[in-house]
Write a protein that holds these residues in place. Structure first.
Motif, short mmCIF file in Angstrom:
data_model
loop_
_atom_site.label_atom_id
_atom_site.label_comp_id
_atom_site.label_asym_id
_atom_site.label_seq_id
_atom_site.Cartn_x
_atom_site.Cartn_y
_atom_site.Cartn_z
N LEU A 153 -12.51 -0.67 -5.83
CA LEU A 153 -11.42 -0.80 -6.79
C LEU A 153 -10.82 -2.20 -6.75
N ALA A 154 -10.61 -2.73 -5.53
CA ALA A 154 -10.06 -4.08 -5.40
C ALA A 154 -11.01 -5.10 -6.02
N ALA A 155 -12.31 -4.90 -5.83
CA ALA A 155 -13.29 -5.83 -6.40
C ALA A 155 -13.25 -5.77 -7.93
N GLY A 156 -13.10 -4.56 -8.48
CA GLY A 156 -13.00 -4.43 -9.94
C GLY A 156 -11.79 -5.16 -10.49
N LEU A 157 -10.66 -5.06 -9.79
CA LEU A 157 -9.46 -5.77 -10.22
C LEU A 157 -9.68 -7.28 -10.15
N GLY A 158 -10.28 -7.73 -9.04
CA GLY A 158 -10.53 -9.17 -8.88
C GLY A 158 -11.45 -9.72 -9.95
N LEU A 159 -12.46 -8.93 -10.30
CA LEU A 159 -13.38 -9.36 -11.34
C LEU A 159 -12.65 -9.51 -12.68
N MET A 218 2.25 -4.69 -11.44
CA MET A 218 2.17 -3.25 -11.63
C MET A 218 1.26 -2.61 -10.58
N THR A 219 0.08 -3.19 -10.42
CA THR A 219 -0.87 -2.64 -9.46
C THR A 219 -0.35 -2.76 -8.03
N LEU A 220 0.28 -3.88 -7.73
CA LEU A 220 0.83 -4.09 -6.39
C LEU A 220 1.92 -3.06 -6.08
N LEU A 221 2.75 -2.75 -7.07
CA LEU A 221 3.79 -1.75 -6.87
C LEU A 221 3.18 -0.40 -6.53
N VAL A 222 2.18 0.02 -7.32
CA VAL A 222 1.56 1.34 -7.11
C VAL A 222 0.95 1.44 -5.71
N PHE A 223 0.16 0.45 -5.34
CA PHE A 223 -0.59 0.57 -4.10
C PHE A 223 0.24 0.19 -2.88
N SER A 224 1.28 -0.57 -3.05
CA SER A 224 2.18 -0.82 -1.92
C SER A 224 2.90 0.46 -1.52
N LEU A 225 3.26 1.27 -2.52
CA LEU A 225 3.88 2.56 -2.21
C LEU A 225 2.88 3.47 -1.51
N LEU A 226 1.63 3.45 -1.96
CA LEU A 226 0.61 4.25 -1.26
C LEU A 226 0.42 3.78 0.18
N ALA A 227 0.54 2.47 0.40
CA ALA A 227 0.38 1.93 1.75
C ALA A 227 1.48 2.41 2.70
N LEU A 277 -4.35 8.04 1.93
CA LEU A 277 -3.60 7.26 0.94
C LEU A 277 -3.19 5.91 1.50
N ARG A 278 -2.83 5.89 2.78
CA ARG A 278 -2.44 4.62 3.40
C ARG A 278 -3.60 3.64 3.43
N ALA A 279 -4.81 4.14 3.72
CA ALA A 279 -5.99 3.27 3.74
C ALA A 279 -6.26 2.69 2.37
N ILE A 280 -6.18 3.53 1.34
CA ILE A 280 -6.42 3.05 -0.03
C ILE A 280 -5.34 2.05 -0.44
N GLY A 281 -4.08 2.41 -0.19
CA GLY A 281 -2.97 1.55 -0.61
C GLY A 281 -3.01 0.19 0.04
N THR A 282 -3.24 0.17 1.36
CA THR A 282 -3.27 -1.10 2.09
C THR A 282 -4.40 -1.99 1.59
N THR A 283 -5.57 -1.41 1.43
CA THR A 283 -6.75 -2.18 1.02
C THR A 283 -6.56 -2.78 -0.36
N VAL A 284 -6.13 -1.96 -1.32
CA VAL A 284 -6.01 -2.45 -2.69
C VAL A 284 -4.84 -3.42 -2.83
N LEU A 324 -7.95 -6.42 8.02
CA LEU A 324 -7.93 -5.07 8.58
C LEU A 324 -8.47 -5.06 10.00
N ARG A 325 -9.58 -5.76 10.20
CA ARG A 325 -10.16 -5.82 11.55
C ARG A 325 -9.24 -6.57 12.50
N GLY A 326 -8.61 -7.64 12.00
CA GLY A 326 -7.75 -8.44 12.86
C GLY A 326 -6.54 -7.69 13.38
#
Length: 779
Positions: free
Chosen positions: A694-700, A729-738, A745-752, A677-679
């Motif tokens: 949320l991303a950390a919870g998924l990774g765990l 499934m998760t990638l589909l949901v959050f890619s659409l948000l991105a 919503l774009r910030a949440i979708g891109t990050t997750v 994101l910074r780059g």
């Protein structure tokens, strides 16, 4: 009862209970749109004022309008017709277009008070010479085109104080008037401004106001080509709500179709999408019920964001489905998975438990919603869902496709020192990438199009609307105290206007003088006998009848004896909207606002204000400091959550090597997301931080289940199948948000979405154990 029928009966019972719970919750559900619930407690005067202004201030209630597309006379007529129609509606406290309707600000019951509100007699005594000049002027007026306006006022107001007040109450930097209404400088657009009774962030109230404007304009402009431009916080909130609803509709539709297809392809059964939805629905209703029971109202953001956050619960039934196989009952399968599943749930909830101590009501609601939802989904997956699952027709570990994929994965090198290098590179990018790390400007989170913001800026400039960044404040214990302080400040502000340091200003004392100022004006009014004598002499030398001005005499005497006018007396009048918007607070602590426009020298104005006991507040600085304070609380919560999460994983696994393998992918993924994101130049905001949780919870979860598979090849294949389905499934949901046009919503979708990809790859490479030789031999 046959097993198949029993499963159907249980599914129908579960659905019936969900429907009943949904009905019960809907009876108590009260949605709120007040963004102040997502703000931390204000600490500075500017922050307190900002919080008040966001929800209740006059700036949040203003709707600005322009009408174009016809000749000036037609536009003026439409402006007057629209003003009259809107003024009759209960949705509006004030509607102005510069026309003579501003006389309505003084209703009949308050007309005698005009002699206490006007400053005419502060400079000029009410004597025979003055009255003689005024009556001579009225004779001239009656022979002019203004006669129709003057004649009704003349018996009670021969000096036209009503008109003088109406003129003085026009905006300090009012636009030009053509055909008796406001027009822009070019003369091509008629201008209006309306103040709604609903607060700026009351979406229902603002929607009603916007709909009323469009309906009335359609009626008054019928048969012409006139076009209306409507801007302001309320109009933007309506537009944002409409856009959000539209995007939510198409994103939800694509998500639903995609998830159904994905589950059907993964399990080749039409039952799985239905069964998988039951824990998700249970989670949503449980979260809503917890918030409804624990709080007075549920914020709309809590509902929208909460359902996004509990999207992680879709993974729970997928693990159950993918690990099901012949020879093991669904109940035994659920028992086997439960320790790992419970560890993931507890660890994810820990991050949100810390929000309960954030001091922010919105975050508390979000925490309660998410924790209750995750817990309900996990429990229903463990204790209800197994009773609905058919015995598995096949073992997903026998899939030829998964076998080939697993062979390729097994040949991948296990990273060791390279992970340390990757972490160092990520830290360097985060630390040294150009641009600001944190985004403190709330305006950058608005989804309002740039052209709409530009139109709003133009209209504000044309209407002389006050500066939204700077405001002067005067604090006091009573209404009269702050009004007196405002009056003492006026001469200094007038000098600033004359010097060009300030374009204009507005204050409550313009409309409602202090009690002491009103008493001083009463003292200057002649007593009844003296007034009657001097008027008789003046009238005798004029063409007017001797008794023509008896109402005038009565009004002067009423004004001389009346108690001073107070704010409560203005209730139900257009003046109330102006005064209430500039006097904030309750009994014991009031703040008078002085709105500014055309501010050229903030430092100079601040010095003058300080000399008179006032304070110049920078609302931009206040909003940025509030955002920074908010972020500090969230970061502190995340720090505590990281410690608790580590302890939870340690308590579950009890082996340093396994704990390290589970936590490392999540920690490294967090660094890599921030670096990416910074780059690319993204300034981080609060929603990036919450999405990181949320991303950390998924990774765990990914890491825990790869670790749970152990060294058994078949179990690793089942885990791989489950996590492929989960991550897709998760990638589909959050890619659409991105892809959303809504910045939040774009910030949440891109990050997750980034987190899903990185967590899956790193968990696969780091957390997955090497397959034992015995397991390979069996395979």
């Amino acid at each position: 009862m046959p097993a198949a029928r029993r499963r159907i009966a249980l599914a129908l019972l579960w659905l019936a209970l969900l429907a009943l719970a949904g009905w019960a919750i809907s009876q108590r559900l009260q949605l709120s749109g007040d963004l102040r619930k997502f703000m931390p407690a204000a600490e500075t005067p500017a922050q307190k004022l900002l919080i008040d202004e966001l929800g209740e201030g006059p700036g949040s209630r203003l709707l600005l309008m322009s009408i174009a597309g016809a000749d000036a006379a037609t536009l003026a007529a439409q402006s007057q017709a629209l003003r009259e129609a809107l003024a009759a509606r209960p949705e509006f406290a004030l509607v102005a277009n510069g026309g003579d309707a501003s006389l309505d600000a003084i209703p009949e019951r308050l007309r005698p008070y005009r002699y206490l509100l006007t400053d005419t007699f502060d400079r000029q005594p009410l004597d025979a010479a003055f009255l003689g000049e005024e009556l001579d002027a009225r004779v001239q007026d009656l022979g002019s085109p203004a006669a129709a306006l003057i004649e009704p006022l003349l018996p009670s107001d021969p000096t036209l104080e009503t008109l003088k007040l109406a003129e003085s109450w026009q905006p300090a930097n009012a636009p030009q008037r053509l055909h008796e209404v406001w027009f822009d400088r070019a003369g091509g657009k008629a201008l209006l401004v309306a103040q709604t009774r609903a607060a700026g962030f009351d979406p229902t109230g603002q929607q009603l106001a916007v709909d009323a404007i469009h309906a009335d304009f359609a009626r008054v402009s019928a048969g012409t080509k006139s076009e209306l431009v409507l801007t302001g916080p309320g109009a933007f909130s309506v537009e944002i709500g409409g856009r959000t609803a539209a995007e939510a509709q198409w994103i939800g539709l694509v998500d639903t179709i995609g998830l159904i297809l994905l589950l059907w392809v993964a399990y080749r059964s039409w039952k799985m999408p239905i069964l998988g939805a039951l824990p998700l629905a249970t989670a949503g209703l449980a979260g809503l019920a917890a918030v409804v029971l624990g709080f007075d109202g549920v914020h709309g953001i809590t509902v929208a964001f909460g359902f996004t956050l509990i999207g992680v619960v879709q993974d729970y039934p997928i693990h159950l489905f993918s690990h099901q196989r012949p020879g093991i009952s669904p109940w035994a399968n659920a028992r086997s998975l439960w320790p790992t599943l419970a560890t993931g749930v507890v660890s994810t909830c820990i991050a949100y438990v810390t929000f309960l101590f954030s001091g922010v009501d919105g975050l508390k609601q979000l925490a309660v919603f998410t924790i209750a939802g995750l817990g309900a989904a996990a429990i229903s997956t463990r204790f209800l869902l197994p009773g609905l699952i058919d015995p598995a027709p096949r073992d997903f570990a026998d899939s030829p496709f998964l076998a080939r994929l697993w062979q390729r994965i097994a040949r991948l090198p296990r990273p060791k020192w390279s992970l340390g290098v990757l972490a160092l590179v990520a830290v360097a990018v985060i630390a040294f990438a150009p641009g600001q790390l944190w985004q403190n400007d709330l305006s950058k989170l608005t989804p309002v199009p740039a052209d709409a913001l530009a139109r709003d800026a133009v209209l504000r400039d044309e209407l002389g609307a006050p500066d939204v960044r700077y405001v002067l404040t005067l604090a006091g214990a009573s209404e009269d105290t702050v009004l007196q302080a405002s009056e003492s400040l006026r001469p200094a502000l007038d000098r600033l206007v004359a010097s060009g340091a300030l374009g204009g200003y507005d204050m409550a004392a313009r409309y409602l003088p202090s009690a002491s100022a009103q008493r001083a004006r009463q003292a200057r009014l002649p007593a009844a006998p003296q007034m009657q004598a001097l008027l008789a002499g003046v009238v005798q030398a004029s063409p007017f009848n001797a008794d023509a001005f008896d109402p005038f005499l009565a009004d002067v005497e009423l004004a001389r004896r009346a108690r001073p006018l107070v704010r409560a007396d203005l209730a139900g009048t257009p003046l109330a909207a102006s005064v209430d918007g500039l006097l904030l607070g309750t009994s014991g602590h009031l703040t008078a606002l002085v709105s500014l426009n055309g501010l050229q020298d903030p430092a100079g104005v601040a010095r003058v204000a300080a000399d008179h006991g006032a304070q110049l507040l920078d609302m931009k600085e206040a909003s940025e400091s509030l955002v920074a304070a908010y972020r500090g609380r969230v970061l502190a919560a995340l720090g505590v959550a990281a410690i608790l999460l580590t302890l939870t994983v340690w308590a579950s696994l009890r082996q340093p090597r396994r704990v390290w393998r589970v936590l490392l992918p999540m920690a490294l993924t967090t660094l890599l997301i921030l670096a990416v994101l910074r780059g690319v130049g993204v300034e981080l905001n609060l929603f990036h931080l919450v999405a990181l949780i949320l991303a950390a919870g998924l990774g765990l979860d990914y890491a825990l289940f790869f670790d749970h598979a152990g060294e058994d090849r078949a179990d690793q294949l089942r885990t791989l199948h489950a996590l492929i389905v989960c991550s897709l499934m998760t990638l589909l949901v959050f890619s659409l948000l991105a892809l959303s046009s809504i910045p939040v919503l774009r910030a949440i979708g891109t990050t997750v979405a980034l987190g899903v990809l990185l967590n899956f790859v790193l968990a696969l490479l780091v957390s997955r154990q090497a397959v034992s030789e015995e397991s390979n031999a069996v395979a």
